[in-house]
Design a protein around this motif. Structure first.
Motif, PDB file in Angstrom:
ATOM      1  N   ILE A   1      89.606  87.560  68.594  1.00 62.26           N
ATOM      2  CA  ILE A   1      90.531  87.610  67.461  1.00 62.26           C
ATOM      3  C   ILE A   1      91.976  87.687  67.946  1.00 62.26           C
ATOM      4  CG2 ILE A   1      91.281  89.026  65.503  1.00 62.26           C
ATOM      5  CD1 ILE A   1      88.333  89.802  65.115  1.00 62.26           C
ATOM      6  N   LEU A   2      92.238  88.517  68.944  1.00 61.00           N
ATOM      7  CA  LEU A   2      93.593  88.647  69.477  1.00 61.00           C
ATOM      8  C   LEU A   2      94.072  87.345  70.098  1.00 61.00           C
ATOM      9  CD1 LEU A   2      93.435  92.207  71.070  1.00 61.00           C
ATOM     10  CD2 LEU A   2      94.780  91.510  69.082  1.00 61.00           C
ATOM     11  N   TYR A   3      93.161  86.583  70.687  1.00 61.39           N
ATOM     12  CA  TYR A   3      93.536  85.282  71.245  1.00 61.39           C
ATOM     13  C   TYR A   3      94.053  84.358  70.137  1.00 61.39           C
ATOM     14  CZ  TYR A   3      93.087  80.573  73.094  1.00 61.39           C
ATOM     15  OH  TYR A   3      93.342  79.264  73.447  1.00 61.39           O
ATOM     16  N   PHE A   4      93.333  84.290  69.018  1.00 61.28           N
ATOM     17  CA  PHE A   4      93.755  83.417  67.927  1.00 61.28           C
ATOM     18  C   PHE A   4      95.047  83.919  67.269  1.00 61.28           C
ATOM     19  CE2 PHE A   4      89.288  82.005  68.092  1.00 61.28           C
ATOM     20  CZ  PHE A   4      89.494  80.631  68.093  1.00 61.28           C
ATOM     21  N   VAL A   5      95.205  85.236  67.155  1.00 59.32           N
ATOM     22  CA  VAL A   5      96.456  85.787  66.632  1.00 59.32           C
ATOM     23  C   VAL A   5      97.614  85.407  67.550  1.00 59.32           C
ATOM     24  CG1 VAL A   5      97.714  87.919  66.144  1.00 59.32           C
ATOM     25  CG2 VAL A   5      95.338  87.678  65.405  1.00 59.32           C
ATOM     26  N   ASN A   6      97.395  85.524  68.847  1.00 53.99           N
ATOM     27  CA  ASN A   6      98.413  85.168  69.827  1.00 53.99           C
ATOM     28  C   ASN A   6      98.797  83.698  69.705  1.00 53.99           C
ATOM     29  OD1 ASN A   6     100.103  85.544  72.043  1.00 53.99           O
ATOM     30  ND2 ASN A   6      98.497  85.081  73.518  1.00 53.99           N
ATOM     31  N   ALA A   7      97.796  82.823  69.616  1.00 51.64           N
ATOM     32  CA  ALA A   7      98.072  81.393  69.487  1.00 51.64           C
ATOM     33  C   ALA A   7      98.809  81.086  68.179  1.00 51.64           C
ATOM     34  CB  ALA A   7      96.769  80.604  69.559  1.00 51.64           C
ATOM     35  N   GLY A   8      98.429  81.753  67.095  1.00 53.36           N
ATOM     36  CA  GLY A   8      99.101  81.534  65.823  1.00 53.36           C
ATOM     37  C   GLY A   8     100.567  81.944  65.864  1.00 53.36           C
ATOM     38  N   LEU A   9     100.850  83.087  66.463  1.00 52.27           N
ATOM     39  CA  LEU A   9     102.237  83.538  66.589  1.00 52.27           C
ATOM     40  C   LEU A   9     103.045  82.594  67.483  1.00 52.27           C
ATOM     41  CD1 LEU A   9     101.755  87.405  66.962  1.00 52.27           C
ATOM     42  CD2 LEU A   9     102.716  86.188  65.001  1.00 52.27           C
ATOM     43  N   LEU A  10     102.400  82.060  68.514  1.00 55.84           N
ATOM     44  CA  LEU A  10     103.095  81.112  69.387  1.00 55.84           C
ATOM     45  C   LEU A  10     103.476  79.851  68.631  1.00 55.84           C
ATOM     46  CD1 LEU A  10     104.080  80.314  72.199  1.00 55.84           C
ATOM     47  CD2 LEU A  10     101.775  79.494  72.699  1.00 55.84           C
ATOM     48  N   PHE A  11     102.560  79.333  67.807  1.00 51.47           N
ATOM     49  CA  PHE A  11     102.886  78.149  67.001  1.00 51.47           C
ATOM     50  C   PHE A  11     104.004  78.459  66.007  1.00 51.47           C
ATOM     51  CE2 PHE A  11      98.756  76.375  68.354  1.00 51.47           C
ATOM     52  CZ  PHE A  11      99.166  75.079  68.633  1.00 51.47           C
ATOM     53  N   ALA A  12     104.011  79.668  65.456  1.00 53.36           N
ATOM     54  CA  ALA A  12     105.085  80.048  64.528  1.00 53.36           C
ATOM     55  C   ALA A  12     106.434  80.045  65.239  1.00 53.36           C
ATOM     56  CB  ALA A  12     104.792  81.428  63.936  1.00 53.36           C
ATOM     57  N   CYS A  13     106.475  80.552  66.463  1.00 58.54           N
ATOM     58  CA  CYS A  13     107.727  80.555  67.234  1.00 58.54           C
ATOM     59  C   CYS A  13     108.166  79.133  67.582  1.00 58.54           C
ATOM     60  CB  CYS A  13     107.555  81.379  68.507  1.00 58.54           C
ATOM     61  SG  CYS A  13     107.405  83.155  68.244  1.00 58.54           S
ATOM     62  N   ILE A  14     107.197  78.272  67.902  1.00 63.15           N
ATOM     63  CA  ILE A  14     107.531  76.875  68.210  1.00 63.15           C
ATOM     64  C   ILE A  14     108.140  76.193  66.986  1.00 63.15           C
ATOM     65  CG2 ILE A  14     106.539  74.621  68.743  1.00 63.15           C
ATOM     66  CD1 ILE A  14     104.526  76.065  70.550  1.00 63.15           C
ATOM     67  N   LEU A  15     107.540  76.410  65.814  1.00 64.47           N
ATOM     68  CA  LEU A  15     108.061  75.797  64.592  1.00 64.47           C
ATOM     69  C   LEU A  15     109.446  76.329  64.243  1.00 64.47           C
ATOM     70  CD1 LEU A  15     104.847  75.726  62.366  1.00 64.47           C
ATOM     71  CD2 LEU A  15     105.920  73.813  63.551  1.00 64.47           C
ATOM     72  N   PHE A  16     109.647  77.634  64.438  1.00 64.54           N
ATOM     73  CA  PHE A  16     110.969  78.207  64.171  1.00 64.54           C
ATOM     74  C   PHE A  16     112.000  77.649  65.146  1.00 64.54           C
ATOM     75  CE2 PHE A  16     114.060  81.811  64.654  1.00 64.54           C
ATOM     76  CZ  PHE A  16     114.644  81.676  63.400  1.00 64.54           C
ATOM     77  N   GLY A  17     111.606  77.536  66.421  1.00 66.28           N
ATOM     78  CA  GLY A  17     112.510  76.951  67.402  1.00 66.28           C
ATOM     79  C   GLY A  17     112.841  75.509  67.087  1.00 66.28           C
ATOM     80  N   ARG A  18     111.846  74.758  66.623  1.00 67.90           N
ATOM     81  CA  ARG A  18     112.091  73.357  66.275  1.00 67.90           C
ATOM     82  C   ARG A  18     113.006  73.253  65.051  1.00 67.90           C
ATOM     83  NH1 ARG A  18     107.023  69.516  66.619  1.00 67.90           N
ATOM     84  NH2 ARG A  18     107.586  69.675  68.814  1.00 67.90           N
ATOM     85  N   TYR A  19     112.866  74.189  64.125  1.00 71.18           N
ATOM     86  CA  TYR A  19     113.754  74.187  62.961  1.00 71.18           C
ATOM     87  C   TYR A  19     115.209  74.414  63.397  1.00 71.18           C
ATOM     88  CZ  TYR A  19     115.843  75.547  58.515  1.00 71.18           C
ATOM     89  OH  TYR A  19     116.658  75.626  57.420  1.00 71.18           O
ATOM     90  N   ILE A  20     115.396  75.314  64.356  1.00 74.24           N
ATOM     91  CA  ILE A  20     116.748  75.568  64.867  1.00 74.24           C
ATOM     92  C   ILE A  20     117.315  74.324  65.530  1.00 74.24           C
ATOM     93  CG2 ILE A  20     118.076  76.874  66.573  1.00 74.24           C
ATOM     94  CD1 ILE A  20     116.289  79.265  66.012  1.00 74.24           C
ATOM     95  N   LEU A  21     116.514  73.672  66.355  1.00 77.83           N
ATOM     96  CA  LEU A  21     116.999  72.542  67.138  1.00 77.83           C
ATOM     97  C   LEU A  21     117.292  71.319  66.281  1.00 77.83           C
ATOM     98  CD1 LEU A  21     114.729  72.796  70.294  1.00 77.83           C
ATOM     99  CD2 LEU A  21     117.056  73.641  69.976  1.00 77.83           C
ATOM    100  N   THR A  22     116.590  71.142  65.174  1.00 74.96           N
ATOM    101  CA  THR A  22     116.836  69.991  64.311  1.00 74.96           C
ATOM    102  C   THR A  22     117.915  70.248  63.269  1.00 74.96           C
ATOM    103  OG1 THR A  22     114.984  70.721  62.912  1.00 74.96           O
ATOM    104  CG2 THR A  22     114.520  69.047  64.579  1.00 74.96           C
ATOM    105  N   SER A  23     118.449  71.462  63.239  1.00 77.66           N
ATOM    106  CA  SER A  23     119.531  71.795  62.311  1.00 77.66           C
ATOM    107  C   SER A  23     120.888  71.515  62.967  1.00 77.66           C
ATOM    108  CB  SER A  23     119.443  73.270  61.902  1.00 77.66           C
ATOM    109  OG  SER A  23     119.660  74.106  63.022  1.00 77.66           O
ATOM    110  N   LYS A  24     121.929  71.786  62.242  1.00 73.92           N
ATOM    111  CA  LYS A  24     123.281  71.611  62.781  1.00 73.92           C
ATOM    112  C   LYS A  24     123.513  72.532  63.975  1.00 73.92           C
ATOM    113  CE  LYS A  24     128.157  71.762  61.438  1.00 73.92           C
ATOM    114  NZ  LYS A  24     129.122  72.052  60.342  1.00 73.92           N
TER     115      LYS A  24
END
Length: 396
Positions: free
Chosen positions: A202-225
């Motif tokens: 369970i902790l492995y999947f939670v870890n992977a989910g949080l990592l994808f959330a950080c990637i998406l947030f980082g991508r949102y920053i990079l595609t913005s102004k």
């Protein structure tokens, strides 16, 4: 919808990259690895949080921090303090001189729980501390450095010094932090045993989910102004400053985001591995974390994850197979990447992967019907050419 598609997923190529990584982490690894190896991959992915933050901070912002282990360790220690207090209930510690406090405090003749540990009885406060304390520390460092226009190699040296200072401080305060041994023997999370195989899964999947959330947030920053400004600051900082932008504030922001990502990784590391020690705070682990981003590609969020997995898989394999030579083999791996793949694994994908995707996704041309095809002009016969020539002479 289209804006969210472009900003969060990165368009078609970004979506394909996320799907490939998702299948690898959420399907192939869980089905193909035993629980021990899967837990090992979970530990690697906790380092990937730091590498993703470095892509934002270093790759796009031009801020090379050699002290990201500080934020990784602070987030890990915050989580470890909560888990250690839960494991140090009066019944479990009844053989101690002072029951109800962590064992290392009892060994150091501390008779009451220190004030700084008191709030960590609350899980809500602990989660808030994991996010806020490293971010606040990064804010203080960033304001002190960037407002004075300290950058480039000088900033890297300062972050190295901070990593060394914090590591020494943790080791020196043995009664408060567990010293060189760190905080160990962590058992439960709010009564849930984190040492069982199901908990590790369970902790492995939670870890992977949080990592994808950080990637998406980082991508949102990079595609913005802001992302465009970060790249502009990296290449022409003075020009951006003369255009009226507060360069220091942008640098502080991205440095704080990278610190928060690192702290989340540290907290997940503590939950999955079951301890936290100063060996993850110093200069050496911080430099290794930079290598993860460099191998994966410092301009790619997904590449940072692959780089982290590759380097750590290499460390594990070489140390198990060639215990006396593994350091030399790892050094050779880094040299090969720098010489032949200067843009990391992401550069290889840019050259080869996209070409293959375009090749297989290209639609074949439909065959034209015979009636539509233009008829080729008939070649003139030699006899016709001779007759035409004779007629021309007669007309003269």
């Amino acid at each position: 919808m289209n804006a969210a598609y472009e900003k969060l997923l990165g368009g078609r190529s970004g979506l394909i990259g996320l799907l490939i990584l998702g299948v690898l982490l959420l399907v192939i690894f869980p089905l193909g690895l035993d629980i021990f190896r899967l837990n090992l991959v979970g530990k690697y992915l906790s380092y990937a949080f730091v590498a993703v933050g470095l892509v934002l901070c270093w790759g796009y912002g031009g801020i090379l921090s050699l002290g990201q282990g500080v934020f990784f360790g602070v987030g890990g220690y915050c989580m470890a303090m909560f888990l250690k207090l839960e494991a140090s209930d009066p019944i479990s510690t009844k053989i101690q001189s002072t029951p109800g406090i962590p064992d290392f405090m009892d060994w150091n003749q501390i008779t009451s729980l220190p004030t700084m540990w008191q709030p960590f009885h609350s899980f809500s406060f602990t989660v808030l501390a994991v996010l806020a304390v490293p971010t606040l520390l990064a804010l203080i460092i960033g304001m002190a450095m960037f407002k004075r226009r300290v950058g480039d190699v000088y900033f890297s040296i300062v972050t190295q010094a901070i990593a060394a200072i914090l590591s020494i401080l943790i080791i020196g305060q043995q009664g408060l932090t567990g010293g060189v041994n760190g905080i160990t023997d962590l058992k439960t999370l709010m009564g849930w045993d984190i040492r069982t195989d199901s908990a590790k899964m369970i902790l492995y999947f939670v870890n992977a989910g949080l990592l994808f959330a950080c990637i998406l947030f980082g991508r949102y920053i990079l595609t913005s102004k802001l992302g465009r400004l970060l790249m502009a600051m990296r290449d022409k900082e003075e020009r951006v400053r003369f255009s009226g932008y507060d360069v220091a504030s942008f640098k502080v922001f991205v440095f704080c985001v990278a610190a928060m990502f690192s702290a989340i990784g540290g907290a997940m590391f503590t939950l999955q591995v079951g301890f936290m020690s100063p060996s993850f705070v110093g200069i050496v682990p911080s430099i290794e974390m930079v290598i993860y981003a460099a191998v994966g590609g410092r301009m790619s969020l997904l590449g940072a994850v692959y780089g982290t997995l590759l380097v750590n898989f290499g460390k594990t394999y070489f140390s198990e197979t060639f215990p006396e030579l593994w350091l030399f083999l790892m050094g050779g791996l880094f040299i090969a990447v720098v010489m032949y793949f200067p843009n990391g694994l992401a550069g290889v994908y840019e050259k080869q992967g996209k070409r293959l995707i375009a090749k297989f996704s290209r639609k074949p041309k439909a065959a034209e019907p015979e009636s539509v095809k233009p008829k080729a002009a008939a070649k003139p016969d030699k006899t016709d050419i001779a007759i035409d020539g004779a007629n021309l002479e007669a007309s003269k």
